[in-house]
Scaffold this active site. Structure first.
Site, PDB file in Angstrom:
ATOM      1  N   GLN A   1       0.862  -1.183   0.000  1.00 19.47           N
ATOM      2  CA  GLN A   1       0.000   0.000   0.000  1.00 19.47           C
ATOM      3  C   GLN A   1       0.894   1.226   0.000  1.00 19.47           C
ATOM      4  O   GLN A   1       1.667   1.444   0.929  1.00 19.47           O
ATOM      5  CB  GLN A   1      -0.903   0.025   1.230  1.00 19.47           C
ATOM      6  CG  GLN A   1      -1.898   1.178   1.204  1.00 19.47           C
ATOM      7  CD  GLN A   1      -2.664   1.315   2.505  1.00 19.47           C
ATOM      8  OE1 GLN A   1      -2.071   1.559   3.557  1.00 19.47           O
ATOM      9  NE2 GLN A   1      -3.974   1.143   2.450  1.00 19.47           N
TER      10      GLN A   1
ATOM     11  N   TYR B   1      -6.405  10.886   3.687  1.00 15.90           N
ATOM     12  CA  TYR B   1      -4.980  11.005   3.389  1.00 15.90           C
ATOM     13  C   TYR B   1      -4.855  12.015   2.244  1.00 15.90           C
ATOM     14  O   TYR B   1      -5.840  12.599   1.806  1.00 15.90           O
ATOM     15  CB  TYR B   1      -4.410   9.636   3.012  1.00 15.90           C
ATOM     16  CG  TYR B   1      -4.094   8.749   4.195  1.00 15.90           C
ATOM     17  CD1 TYR B   1      -4.960   8.651   5.282  1.00 15.90           C
ATOM     18  CD2 TYR B   1      -2.923   7.991   4.234  1.00 15.90           C
ATOM     19  CE1 TYR B   1      -4.677   7.843   6.366  1.00 15.90           C
ATOM     20  CE2 TYR B   1      -2.628   7.173   5.313  1.00 15.90           C
ATOM     21  CZ  TYR B   1      -3.503   7.101   6.369  1.00 15.90           C
ATOM     22  OH  TYR B   1      -3.209   6.301   7.443  1.00 15.90           O
TER      23      TYR B   1
ATOM     24  N   ARG C   1      -9.769  -7.141  10.478  1.00 20.46           N
ATOM     25  CA  ARG C   1      -9.757  -7.506  11.896  1.00 20.46           C
ATOM     26  C   ARG C   1      -9.954  -8.998  12.134  1.00 20.46           C
ATOM     27  O   ARG C   1      -9.350  -9.566  13.055  1.00 20.46           O
ATOM     28  CB  ARG C   1     -10.838  -6.714  12.633  1.00 20.46           C
ATOM     29  CG  ARG C   1     -10.531  -5.229  12.771  1.00 20.46           C
ATOM     30  CD  ARG C   1     -11.767  -4.438  13.147  1.00 20.46           C
ATOM     31  NE  ARG C   1     -12.728  -4.409  12.043  1.00 20.46           N
ATOM     32  CZ  ARG C   1     -13.941  -3.882  12.128  1.00 20.46           C
ATOM     33  NH1 ARG C   1     -14.351  -3.358  13.265  1.00 20.46           N
ATOM     34  NH2 ARG C   1     -14.745  -3.876  11.081  1.00 20.46           N
TER      35      ARG C   1
END
Length: 398
Positions: free
Chosen positions: A98, A168, A344
């Site tokens: 990423q 971002y 998760r």
């Protein structure tokens, strides 16, 4: 064989199945370089059966990190990254890096470099004003993304995921709330989307069809005045028309103003307050409820928004958010999505995919408490797995 577990093409590469380990900060790079702990983290997930795991976060510049401990893409990082990709490949999985610039989410104090934003604003992590990049600096940022992709290819990555989400840098340019520029990168939706399109095309031009290129795109910011679904749909359509991306991963929320829209489930306010330095801790105790809102957890909780993108786009899409069992994966396939991304649930059980393949009725042990969120500073882990290592990292906010 169930469709989810059959080999599938992602641009120029073949994955052994349609499940991608979503990018989640690992907190295992205290010197901004790969560690054995980071390699073990991704090797474990790869051994658990995912088609591809995603290394997060590989900043394209030192000032683009959320803190100075994160990897930034430079020649010195390649050897360690190559060791990581070799380890993942040995387990039969592909691996993506990423890449991106944190922009206003960067910690200017920790990085000792100014955080960037499209328009003037206060950087809450660094406790100082941001810097607004001019046209030449924006050109440098576009080139930095292309260079980061080339370094990822050199390090053996099969794909790069460009970060266009969570406010971002690129996401902040897409936001009407955060982008109040009067030049060619602000104002109209087309101008605000210009940076995303330029970066995607520059990355694709750099790596060609040698590795896959995907992007993580906000469907909406979840804040008043921010990016909305209709505008994001238009951005996605432009990105599709440009032809630079092999897939879009659909996400939501703002790391600056509404992070829980991405996560859903319990809001871990007390746990976050404990890891913050003194002044920030008191501020968080006062404002934490407004910052960490609560969204009840349900399986595939971003599906309703994502359906709109599936109807409008022909390109491959990755469904993220509440993917924990085969029923939900099958639903995603039935809805026309090409891949699913899990986060998760794999922190709790890295071998969850193997368990599901053995028994389709398997349910994840993740309880959606989100106590893993504050651990990103000391080694991201499920709190129900205390065996995972903690890194000696100190969070600096001022």
């Amino acid at each position: 064989m169930n469709e989810i577990f059959a080999p599938v093409q992602l641009g120029p590469i073949t994955l052994r199945n349609r499940v991608i380990k979503a990018a989640t900060f690992e907190g295992r790079t205290p010197d901004a370089l790969v560690t054995e702990e980071l390699i073990a983290f991704h090797r474990e997930v790869a051994a658990g059966g995912v088609g591809m795991t995603t290394v997060a976060y590989c900043a394209v510049a030192p000032g683009g990190r959320t803190d100075r401990h994160q990897i930034w893409m430079r020649p010195e990082a390649v050897a360690g990254l190559r060791k990581l990709t070799d380890a993942v490949h040995a387990e039969g999985a592909a691996v993506s890096a990423q890449i991106g610039h944190a922009g206003p989410v960067a910690n200017a104090a920790s990085n000792r470099l100014p955080a960037l934003s499209p328009s003037p604003m206060f950087n809450p992590l660094g406790m100082r004003a941001t810097k607004v990049p001019g046209a030449s600096e924006i050109r440098d940022l576009v080139a930095a993304h292309a260079n980061a992709a080339l370094l990822a290819e050199q390090a053996g990555f099969d794909a790069v995921e460009i970060h266009f989400g969570h406010n971002y840098l690129v996401s902040s340019f897409l936001s009407p709330l955060l982008n109040r520029r009067k030049d060619g990168y602000g104002g109209s939706p087309a101008n605000r989307a210009r940076l995303a399109r330029e970066i995607a095309c520059a990355v694709k031009e750099a790596v060609g069809d040698r590795i896959a290129v995907t992007a993580k795109l906000n469907m909406e910011d979840g804040i008043r005045g921010g990016l909305t679904v209709p505008e994001s749909l238009q951005v996605a359509a432009w990105l599709e028309a440009d032809g630079a991306l092999d897939a879009l991963e659909l996400t939501a929320g703002s790391s600056l103003l509404n992070p829980m829209l991405l996560f859903h489930g319990d809001a871990p306010r007390r746990a976050f307050a404990k890891v913050l330095p003194g002044p920030a801790r008191w501020g968080f105790r006062l404002m934490g409820r407004a910052f960490l809102k609560e969204y009840p957890y349900q399986e595939a909780y971003l599906l309703e928004r994502a359906r709109q993108f599936r109807r409008e786009l022909a390109m491959p899409l990755i469904l993220l958010g509440g993917i924990t069992n085969q029923d939900t994966m099958d639903l995603a396939m039935a809805e026309g999505f090409d891949f699913v991304a899990m986060g998760r649930a794999l922190l709790r059980e890295p071998n969850l995919l193997h368990r599901i393949q053995s028994d389709a009725a398997t349910r994840s042990m993740c309880v959606h408490c989100n106590e893993c969120m504050p651990t990103i500073y000391t080694g991201t882990r499920c709190v129900y797995r205390p065996d995972q290592p903690r890194q000696p990292i100190t969070l600096t906010l001022r």
